[in-house]
Scaffold this motif. Structure first.
Motif, PDB file in Angstrom:
ATOM      1  N   ARG A   5       0.821  -1.198   0.000  1.00  0.00           N
ATOM      2  CA  ARG A   5       0.000   0.000   0.000  1.00  0.00           C
ATOM      3  C   ARG A   5       0.862   1.259   0.000  1.00  0.00           C
ATOM      4  O   ARG A   5       2.006   1.237   0.458  1.00  0.00           O
ATOM      5  N   PRO A   6       0.335   2.366  -0.485  1.00  0.00           N
ATOM      6  CA  PRO A   6       1.097   3.627  -0.467  1.00  0.00           C
ATOM      7  C   PRO A   6       1.569   3.981   0.939  1.00  0.00           C
ATOM      8  O   PRO A   6       0.840   3.813   1.916  1.00  0.00           O
ATOM      9  N   GLY A   7       2.799   4.457   1.005  1.00  0.00           N
ATOM     10  CA  GLY A   7       3.378   4.867   2.280  1.00  0.00           C
ATOM     11  C   GLY A   7       4.055   3.773   3.064  1.00  0.00           C
ATOM     12  O   GLY A   7       4.590   4.031   4.150  1.00  0.00           O
ATOM     13  N   THR A   8       4.081   2.536   2.546  1.00  0.00           N
ATOM     14  CA  THR A   8       4.707   1.423   3.260  1.00  0.00           C
ATOM     15  C   THR A   8       6.217   1.649   3.374  1.00  0.00           C
ATOM     16  O   THR A   8       6.897   1.819   2.356  1.00  0.00           O
ATOM     17  N   ALA A  43       7.236  14.167  -0.735  1.00  0.00           N
ATOM     18  CA  ALA A  43       7.016  12.723  -0.767  1.00  0.00           C
ATOM     19  C   ALA A  43       5.847  12.328   0.120  1.00  0.00           C
ATOM     20  O   ALA A  43       4.992  11.524  -0.272  1.00  0.00           O
ATOM     21  N   ARG A  44       5.787  12.913   1.326  1.00  0.00           N
ATOM     22  CA  ARG A  44       4.668  12.607   2.227  1.00  0.00           C
ATOM     23  C   ARG A  44       3.349  13.096   1.645  1.00  0.00           C
ATOM     24  O   ARG A  44       2.316  12.419   1.746  1.00  0.00           O
ATOM     25  N   ARG A  45       3.376  14.256   1.031  1.00  0.00           N
ATOM     26  CA  ARG A  45       2.153  14.806   0.440  1.00  0.00           C
ATOM     27  C   ARG A  45       1.634  13.920  -0.701  1.00  0.00           C
ATOM     28  O   ARG A  45       0.413  13.738  -0.859  1.00  0.00           O
ATOM     29  N   LEU A  46       2.544  13.356  -1.457  1.00  0.00           N
ATOM     30  CA  LEU A  46       2.159  12.511  -2.591  1.00  0.00           C
ATOM     31  C   LEU A  46       1.879  11.073  -2.196  1.00  0.00           C
ATOM     32  O   LEU A  46       1.353  10.307  -3.002  1.00  0.00           O
ATOM     33  N   GLY A  47       2.237  10.681  -0.966  1.00  0.00           N
ATOM     34  CA  GLY A  47       2.013   9.302  -0.530  1.00  0.00           C
ATOM     35  C   GLY A  47       3.099   8.337  -0.936  1.00  0.00           C
ATOM     36  O   GLY A  47       2.852   7.125  -1.016  1.00  0.00           O
ATOM     37  N   LEU A  48       4.315   8.831  -1.183  1.00  0.00           N
ATOM     38  CA  LEU A  48       5.424   7.971  -1.593  1.00  0.00           C
ATOM     39  C   LEU A  48       6.109   7.352  -0.375  1.00  0.00           C
ATOM     40  O   LEU A  48       6.089   7.906   0.720  1.00  0.00           O
ATOM     41  N   SER A  49       6.738   6.209  -0.583  1.00  0.00           N
ATOM     42  CA  SER A  49       7.570   5.555   0.444  1.00  0.00           C
ATOM     43  C   SER A  49       9.014   5.934   0.154  1.00  0.00           C
ATOM     44  O   SER A  49       9.699   5.268  -0.622  1.00  0.00           O
TER      45      SER A  49
END
Length: 265
Positions: A38-41, A244-250
Protein backbone atom coordinates in the motif's frame (compact mmCIF):
# COMPACT_ATOMS: atom_id res chain seq x y z
CA UNK A 1 -43.61 -54.18 -7.91
CA UNK A 2 -41.22 -51.28 -8.57
CA UNK A 3 -39.09 -51.72 -11.67
CA UNK A 4 -35.31 -51.30 -11.28
CA UNK A 5 -33.89 -48.21 -12.98
CA UNK A 6 -31.36 -48.49 -15.75
CA UNK A 7 -27.70 -48.05 -14.61
CA UNK A 8 -27.19 -44.72 -16.40
CA UNK A 9 -30.48 -43.33 -15.05
CA UNK A 10 -29.64 -44.51 -11.53
CA UNK A 11 -26.29 -42.74 -11.65
CA UNK A 12 -27.93 -39.52 -12.83
CA UNK A 13 -30.56 -39.69 -10.08
CA UNK A 14 -27.85 -40.24 -7.47
CA UNK A 15 -25.91 -37.15 -8.62
CA UNK A 16 -29.08 -35.04 -8.54
CA UNK A 17 -29.95 -36.31 -5.07
CA UNK A 18 -26.51 -35.48 -3.69
CA UNK A 19 -26.55 -32.04 -5.28
CA UNK A 20 -29.99 -31.35 -3.87
CA UNK A 21 -28.92 -32.30 -0.36
CA UNK A 22 -25.71 -30.32 -0.41
CA UNK A 23 -27.02 -27.22 -2.13
CA UNK A 24 -25.14 -27.88 -5.39
CA UNK A 25 -21.58 -28.77 -6.36
CA UNK A 26 -18.82 -27.23 -4.23
CA UNK A 27 -17.50 -23.89 -5.42
CA UNK A 28 -13.88 -23.85 -6.60
CA UNK A 29 -11.41 -22.47 -4.09
CA UNK A 30 -10.43 -18.87 -4.86
CA UNK A 31 -6.93 -18.38 -6.24
CA UNK A 32 -4.51 -16.97 -3.65
CA UNK A 33 -4.15 -13.21 -4.05
CA UNK A 34 -0.81 -11.56 -4.70
CA UNK A 35 0.75 -9.30 -2.13
CA UNK A 36 -0.24 -5.67 -2.73
CA UNK A 37 1.96 -3.10 -0.95
CA UNK A 38 0.00 0.00 0.00
CA UNK A 39 1.10 3.63 -0.47
CA UNK A 40 3.38 4.87 2.28
CA UNK A 41 4.71 1.42 3.26
CA UNK A 42 8.25 1.82 4.72
CA UNK A 43 10.98 -0.22 3.05
CA UNK A 44 14.66 -1.08 2.91
CA UNK A 45 16.59 -1.42 -0.36
CA UNK A 46 19.88 -3.30 -0.01
CA UNK A 47 21.58 -4.70 -3.11
CA UNK A 48 25.14 -4.74 -1.80
CA UNK A 49 25.65 -8.37 -0.74
CA UNK A 50 23.42 -10.43 1.53
CA UNK A 51 20.56 -8.76 3.35
CA UNK A 52 21.21 -7.41 6.82
CA UNK A 53 17.91 -7.89 8.68
CA UNK A 54 19.08 -5.53 11.44
CA UNK A 55 19.72 -2.60 9.11
CA UNK A 56 16.13 -1.32 9.24
CA UNK A 57 12.99 -2.09 11.22
CA UNK A 58 10.59 -1.95 8.26
CA UNK A 59 8.00 -4.34 6.80
CA UNK A 60 9.51 -4.60 3.29
CA UNK A 61 13.02 -5.56 2.15
CA UNK A 62 14.12 -5.31 -1.49
CA UNK A 63 17.26 -7.47 -1.94
CA UNK A 64 19.35 -9.08 -4.68
CA UNK A 65 17.79 -12.29 -5.95
CA UNK A 66 21.07 -13.98 -6.86
CA UNK A 67 23.10 -13.00 -3.80
CA UNK A 68 20.50 -14.06 -1.22
CA UNK A 69 19.40 -17.61 -0.47
CA UNK A 70 16.06 -19.13 0.48
CA UNK A 71 17.30 -19.11 4.08
CA UNK A 72 17.92 -15.36 3.88
CA UNK A 73 14.39 -14.82 2.59
CA UNK A 74 12.92 -17.09 5.27
CA UNK A 75 14.82 -15.20 7.98
CA UNK A 76 13.16 -11.97 6.86
CA UNK A 77 9.79 -13.71 6.68
CA UNK A 78 10.15 -14.90 10.26
CA UNK A 79 10.42 -11.26 11.27
CA UNK A 80 7.09 -10.57 9.54
CA UNK A 81 8.58 -8.90 6.47
CA UNK A 82 7.70 -9.11 2.80
CA UNK A 83 10.68 -9.59 0.51
CA UNK A 84 11.21 -8.28 -3.04
CA UNK A 85 13.59 -10.04 -5.43
CA UNK A 86 15.83 -7.66 -7.40
CA UNK A 87 16.86 -8.91 -10.85
CA UNK A 88 18.13 -7.07 -13.90
CA UNK A 89 15.60 -7.40 -16.72
CA UNK A 90 17.07 -4.82 -19.08
CA UNK A 91 20.79 -5.55 -19.20
CA UNK A 92 23.15 -8.49 -19.56
CA UNK A 93 25.47 -8.85 -16.56
CA UNK A 94 28.81 -10.58 -17.02
CA UNK A 95 28.99 -11.51 -13.32
CA UNK A 96 25.74 -13.49 -13.06
CA UNK A 97 25.75 -17.31 -13.09
CA UNK A 98 23.37 -17.40 -16.09
CA UNK A 99 25.34 -14.90 -18.20
CA UNK A 100 26.38 -17.50 -20.82
CA UNK A 101 22.73 -18.12 -21.68
CA UNK A 102 22.35 -14.68 -23.27
CA UNK A 103 23.37 -14.81 -26.97
CA UNK A 104 25.83 -12.18 -28.16
CA UNK A 105 23.21 -10.90 -30.61
CA UNK A 106 21.01 -9.55 -27.79
CA UNK A 107 23.86 -7.79 -25.97
CA UNK A 108 24.07 -4.12 -26.89
CA UNK A 109 26.00 -1.08 -25.78
CA UNK A 110 27.46 -0.74 -22.26
CA UNK A 111 25.00 0.91 -19.88
CA UNK A 112 27.55 2.65 -17.64
CA UNK A 113 27.77 -0.07 -14.99
CA UNK A 114 30.80 -2.37 -14.97
CA UNK A 115 30.16 -5.63 -16.80
CA UNK A 116 26.69 -4.69 -18.05
CA UNK A 117 25.26 -4.25 -21.56
CA UNK A 118 21.76 -3.30 -22.66
CA UNK A 119 19.54 -6.11 -23.92
CA UNK A 120 17.66 -6.12 -27.21
CA UNK A 121 14.17 -6.17 -25.71
CA UNK A 122 12.65 -6.67 -29.16
CA UNK A 123 13.74 -10.30 -28.93
CA UNK A 124 10.93 -11.56 -26.72
CA UNK A 125 11.47 -15.08 -28.05
CA UNK A 126 15.03 -15.13 -26.71
CA UNK A 127 14.56 -13.16 -23.50
CA UNK A 128 11.28 -14.67 -22.29
CA UNK A 129 12.73 -18.08 -21.29
CA UNK A 130 15.77 -16.44 -19.71
CA UNK A 131 13.61 -14.12 -17.62
CA UNK A 132 11.27 -16.98 -16.75
CA UNK A 133 14.21 -18.84 -15.23
CA UNK A 134 15.15 -15.81 -13.16
CA UNK A 135 11.59 -15.38 -11.92
CA UNK A 136 11.44 -19.11 -11.17
CA UNK A 137 14.51 -18.61 -8.98
CA UNK A 138 12.74 -15.79 -7.11
CA UNK A 139 9.67 -17.95 -6.55
CA UNK A 140 11.67 -21.00 -5.46
CA UNK A 141 13.56 -18.93 -2.89
CA UNK A 142 10.26 -17.78 -1.41
CA UNK A 143 10.21 -14.12 -2.49
CA UNK A 144 6.89 -12.27 -2.47
CA UNK A 145 7.59 -9.94 -5.38
CA UNK A 146 10.11 -8.97 -8.06
CA UNK A 147 11.82 -5.70 -8.87
CA UNK A 148 12.93 -6.03 -12.53
CA UNK A 149 15.49 -3.32 -13.19
CA UNK A 150 16.05 -1.24 -16.33
CA UNK A 151 12.56 -1.27 -17.78
CA UNK A 152 13.20 1.97 -19.69
CA UNK A 153 15.78 0.90 -22.26
CA UNK A 154 14.01 2.81 -25.06
CA UNK A 155 14.98 6.09 -23.34
CA UNK A 156 18.69 5.21 -23.51
CA UNK A 157 21.44 4.71 -26.08
CA UNK A 158 21.32 0.92 -26.18
CA UNK A 159 22.77 0.20 -29.63
CA UNK A 160 19.34 -1.00 -30.79
CA UNK A 161 16.52 0.98 -32.49
CA UNK A 162 14.10 0.57 -29.60
CA UNK A 163 10.73 2.31 -29.48
CA UNK A 164 8.16 2.99 -26.80
CA UNK A 165 6.07 0.21 -28.32
CA UNK A 166 8.89 -2.30 -27.89
CA UNK A 167 9.21 -1.28 -24.24
CA UNK A 168 5.48 -1.60 -23.56
CA UNK A 169 5.44 -5.11 -25.04
CA UNK A 170 8.51 -6.15 -23.06
CA UNK A 171 7.32 -4.66 -19.77
CA UNK A 172 3.92 -6.32 -20.07
CA UNK A 173 5.64 -9.62 -20.79
CA UNK A 174 7.70 -9.16 -17.62
CA UNK A 175 4.56 -8.44 -15.58
CA UNK A 176 2.83 -11.56 -16.95
CA UNK A 177 5.84 -13.74 -16.11
CA UNK A 178 5.67 -12.54 -12.50
CA UNK A 179 1.92 -12.87 -12.16
CA UNK A 180 1.92 -16.36 -13.68
CA UNK A 181 4.14 -17.34 -10.75
CA UNK A 182 2.00 -15.67 -8.10
CA UNK A 183 4.56 -12.89 -7.61
CA UNK A 184 3.86 -9.17 -7.37
CA UNK A 185 5.95 -7.02 -9.68
CA UNK A 186 7.14 -3.42 -9.63
CA UNK A 187 7.56 -0.98 -12.50
CA UNK A 188 11.09 0.42 -12.27
CA UNK A 189 11.31 4.07 -13.39
CA UNK A 190 9.84 4.36 -16.97
CA UNK A 191 7.79 7.39 -15.94
CA UNK A 192 6.43 8.22 -19.43
CA UNK A 193 4.62 4.88 -19.67
CA UNK A 194 3.04 4.84 -16.21
CA UNK A 195 -0.46 5.67 -17.55
CA UNK A 196 -0.29 2.64 -19.86
CA UNK A 197 1.33 0.27 -17.35
CA UNK A 198 -0.16 1.10 -13.93
CA UNK A 199 -2.76 -1.65 -14.33
CA UNK A 200 -0.11 -4.24 -15.23
CA UNK A 201 2.15 -3.63 -12.21
CA UNK A 202 1.52 -3.95 -8.47
CA UNK A 203 3.83 -1.17 -7.27
CA UNK A 204 6.50 1.19 -8.58
CA UNK A 205 10.19 1.66 -7.75
CA UNK A 206 11.71 5.03 -8.57
CA UNK A 207 15.10 6.67 -8.35
CA UNK A 208 15.55 10.43 -8.07
CA UNK A 209 12.14 11.70 -9.15
CA UNK A 210 12.57 14.63 -6.73
CA UNK A 211 15.95 15.63 -8.12
CA UNK A 212 14.45 15.84 -11.61
CA UNK A 213 11.08 17.30 -10.59
CA UNK A 214 9.11 14.27 -11.73
CA UNK A 215 7.50 12.78 -8.60
CA UNK A 216 4.04 13.95 -9.58
CA UNK A 217 4.13 11.54 -12.52
CA UNK A 218 4.00 8.61 -10.06
CA UNK A 219 0.62 9.57 -8.60
CA UNK A 220 -1.37 7.10 -10.79
CA UNK A 221 0.11 4.30 -8.68
CA UNK A 222 -0.86 6.00 -5.42
CA UNK A 223 -4.39 6.72 -6.68
CA UNK A 224 -4.68 3.01 -7.55
CA UNK A 225 -3.73 2.08 -3.96
CA UNK A 226 -0.27 0.83 -4.99
CA UNK A 227 2.98 1.71 -3.23
CA UNK A 228 5.68 3.85 -4.80
CA UNK A 229 9.07 2.88 -3.33
CA UNK A 230 11.29 5.90 -3.93
CA UNK A 231 14.91 6.85 -3.22
CA UNK A 232 17.09 9.91 -3.66
CA UNK A 233 20.87 9.84 -3.66
CA UNK A 234 22.09 13.43 -3.89
CA UNK A 235 19.31 15.39 -2.18
CA UNK A 236 19.00 15.80 1.57
CA UNK A 237 15.80 14.48 3.12
CA UNK A 238 14.76 18.04 3.91
CA UNK A 239 14.69 18.73 0.18
CA UNK A 240 12.17 16.04 -0.78
CA UNK A 241 10.42 14.45 2.19
CA UNK A 242 7.64 17.02 2.53
CA UNK A 243 6.61 16.49 -1.08
CA UNK A 244 7.02 12.72 -0.77
CA UNK A 245 4.67 12.61 2.23
CA UNK A 246 2.15 14.81 0.44
CA UNK A 247 2.16 12.51 -2.59
CA UNK A 248 2.01 9.30 -0.53
CA UNK A 249 5.42 7.97 -1.59
CA UNK A 250 7.57 5.55 0.44
CA UNK A 251 10.72 7.66 0.34
CA UNK A 252 14.23 7.59 1.74
CA UNK A 253 17.75 8.67 0.98
CA UNK A 254 20.31 5.99 0.09
CA UNK A 255 23.95 5.81 -0.91
CA UNK A 256 24.47 4.89 -4.56
CA UNK A 257 26.02 1.53 -3.62
CA UNK A 258 22.74 0.57 -1.92
CA UNK A 259 24.24 -0.89 1.23
CA UNK A 260 22.37 -1.05 4.53
CA UNK A 261 22.52 2.69 5.29
CA UNK A 262 19.29 4.67 4.86
CA UNK A 263 17.68 7.96 5.87
CA UNK A 264 13.90 7.55 5.69
CA UNK A 265 11.41 10.38 5.43
Amino acid sequence: MTRACRPLLCALLAVLLIAGCSGGPPSPSPAPSRWQPRPGTPWQWQLDGRADPASADVPVYDIDGFENSADDVERLHRDGRKVICYINAGAWESFRPDQAGFPAAVRGAPNGWHGERWLDIRRLDVLRPLMEKRFDMCREKGFDAVEPDLLDAYLNDTGFPLTAGHQLAYNRMIARIAHDRGLSVGLKNDLPQIPELVRDFDFAVNEECAQYGECGRLTPFVRAGKAVFHVEYALATGDFCAQARRLGLSSMRKRLELDGWRQPC
